[in-house]
Write a protein that holds these residues in place. Structure first.
Motif, PDB file in Angstrom:
ATOM      1  N   GLY A 163       4.000   4.484  -6.730  1.00 59.91           N
ATOM      2  CA  GLY A 163       5.118   3.608  -6.410  1.00 59.91           C
ATOM      3  C   GLY A 163       6.388   4.111  -7.073  1.00 59.91           C
ATOM      4  N   PRO A 164       7.514   3.448  -6.860  1.00 61.36           N
ATOM      5  CA  PRO A 164       8.760   3.835  -7.533  1.00 61.36           C
ATOM      6  C   PRO A 164       8.645   3.666  -9.038  1.00 61.36           C
ATOM      7  CG  PRO A 164       9.185   2.350  -5.686  1.00 61.36           C
ATOM      8  CD  PRO A 164       7.717   2.330  -5.927  1.00 61.36           C
TER       9      PRO A 164
ATOM     10  N   ASP B 258      -0.694   7.470  -0.202  1.00 61.08           N
ATOM     11  CA  ASP B 258      -0.913   7.294  -1.640  1.00 61.08           C
ATOM     12  C   ASP B 258      -1.850   8.361  -2.191  1.00 61.08           C
ATOM     13  OD1 ASP B 258       0.746   5.111  -1.758  1.00 61.08           O
ATOM     14  OD2 ASP B 258      -0.856   3.614  -1.802  1.00 61.08           O
ATOM     15  N   ILE B 259      -2.929   8.642  -1.458  1.00 56.55           N
ATOM     16  CA  ILE B 259      -3.894   9.650  -1.906  1.00 56.55           C
ATOM     17  C   ILE B 259      -3.242  11.027  -1.962  1.00 56.55           C
ATOM     18  CG2 ILE B 259      -6.016  10.875  -1.272  1.00 56.55           C
ATOM     19  CD1 ILE B 259      -7.062   8.208  -0.151  1.00 56.55           C
TER      20      ILE B 259
ATOM     21  N   LEU C  83       6.649   9.499  -4.877  1.00 55.61           N
ATOM     22  CA  LEU C  83       7.200  10.581  -4.084  1.00 55.61           C
ATOM     23  C   LEU C  83       8.279  11.340  -4.845  1.00 55.61           C
ATOM     24  CD1 LEU C  83       7.008  11.926  -1.307  1.00 55.61           C
ATOM     25  CD2 LEU C  83       8.761  10.341  -0.496  1.00 55.61           C
ATOM     26  N   TRP C  84       9.088  10.624  -5.618  1.00 54.66           N
ATOM     27  CA  TRP C  84      10.148  11.270  -6.408  1.00 54.66           C
ATOM     28  C   TRP C  84       9.552  12.251  -7.416  1.00 54.66           C
ATOM     29  CZ3 TRP C  84      11.493   9.706 -11.754  1.00 54.66           C
ATOM     30  CH2 TRP C  84      12.570  10.449 -12.267  1.00 54.66           C
TER      31      TRP C  84
ATOM     32  N   VAL D 222      16.536   7.288  -5.215  1.00 50.87           N
ATOM     33  CA  VAL D 222      16.490   6.060  -4.417  1.00 50.87           C
ATOM     34  C   VAL D 222      16.040   6.367  -2.992  1.00 50.87           C
ATOM     35  CG1 VAL D 222      17.869   4.199  -3.406  1.00 50.87           C
ATOM     36  CG2 VAL D 222      18.208   4.839  -5.802  1.00 50.87           C
ATOM     37  N   GLU D 223      16.594   7.435  -2.403  1.00 53.87           N
ATOM     38  CA  GLU D 223      16.224   7.796  -1.038  1.00 53.87           C
ATOM     39  C   GLU D 223      14.741   8.135  -0.935  1.00 53.87           C
ATOM     40  OE1 GLU D 223      18.057   7.439   1.573  1.00 53.87           O
ATOM     41  OE2 GLU D 223      19.796   6.828   0.387  1.00 53.87           O
ATOM     42  N   LEU D 224      14.216   8.866  -1.919  1.00 56.99           N
ATOM     43  CA  LEU D 224      12.795   9.217  -1.905  1.00 56.99           C
ATOM     44  C   LEU D 224      11.922   7.984  -2.088  1.00 56.99           C
ATOM     45  CD1 LEU D 224      12.869  12.525  -3.985  1.00 56.99           C
ATOM     46  CD2 LEU D 224      12.287  12.304  -1.564  1.00 56.99           C
ATOM     47  N   ASP D 225      12.347   7.056  -2.952  1.00 56.23           N
ATOM     48  CA  ASP D 225      11.587   5.819  -3.157  1.00 56.23           C
ATOM     49  C   ASP D 225      11.562   4.976  -1.885  1.00 56.23           C
ATOM     50  OD1 ASP D 225      10.889   6.343  -5.772  1.00 56.23           O
ATOM     51  OD2 ASP D 225      12.611   5.295  -6.628  1.00 56.23           O
TER      52      ASP D 225
END
Length: 218
Positions: free
Chosen positions: A141-142, A200-201, A170-171, A185-188
């Motif tokens: 998650g973020p 997620d995996i 992702l960030w 922020v964009e990646l989150d």
């Protein structure tokens, strides 16, 4: 400031199914339990090294963070800075090397010698598995922001708070400390829009590959 104010009016449309949320929580519980059990010898070793390096301070660093829908909680990390690091922050704010509502210094003078290694390898983050067990965080998650950072958020930025924060995301696997606040922020938001069990995996697998790659972590 009321962090939870107008959260329901944010732009992002969440698509969440009970099945996904259930599987995500099961993965969080299993992953956190297995991690804490198998990493316990490493935790003990890190604890001893931290105390030898700076006997005056605690082993764990606890700090208030902002989670899903503006709920605050205390995050756990291995202490990577001198024990009075928070008292020194105001004198360093003008040296911030990141943009927007995020504070980063590549050569932060508050970080101990041991702390630099812990940060580069992300070992300082492992105690957050306790936050995952408590349901305050997820494995993916973020990243959970500080209150003073959230107070600078625009309505667009607050979309990061629509989901439970994570130990990785992702960030972290795409950029880590090499990008500014806006890109984070964009990646989150991209992660929130694409959330699924498979996604997620994939992020967790990528995290395992980069955890000892220190190029963009500080």
């Amino acid at each position: 400031m009321n962090i939870r104010e107008n959260m329901q009016n944010l732009q992002l449309h969440l698509r969440e199914t009970p099945g996904y949320l259930f599987i995500k929580r099961v993965m969080d519980l299993c992953g956190a339990l297995v991690g804490l059990i198998f990493l316990s010898p490493l935790f003990l070793l890190i604890s001893i090294i931290i105390k030898l390096n700076d006997p005056e301070g605690p082993i764990f660093f606890k700090q208030n963070r902002v989670g899903k829908n503006g709920e605050q909680f205390r995050i756990y990390k291995f202490r990577s800075m001198v024990h009075h690091a928070e008292d020194l922050l105001d004198d360093l704010l003008d040296k911030n090397e990141s943009s927007g509502a995020m504070f980063k210094i590549k050569n932060d003078p508050r970080v101990t010698q041991v702390g630099r290694f812990l940060r580069k390898t992300s070992l300082d983050e492992f105690p957050q598995l306790l936050n995952v067990l408590k349901g305050e965080m997820s494995l993916v998650g973020p990243r959970p922001p500080l209150l003073r950072e959230v107070q600078q958020y625009s309505q667009y930025d607050k979309q990061r708070l629509l989901v439970k924060p994570g130990c990785t995301g992702l960030w972290q696997v795409e950029a880590r400390s090499s990008v500014g606040f806006e890109t984070m922020v964009e990646l989150d938001i991209e992660y929130i829009k694409k959330r699924s069990t498979l996604f997620d995996i994939k992020i967790m697998i990528k995290t395992l590959f980069i955890i000892f790659h220190s190029k963009n972590s500080y």
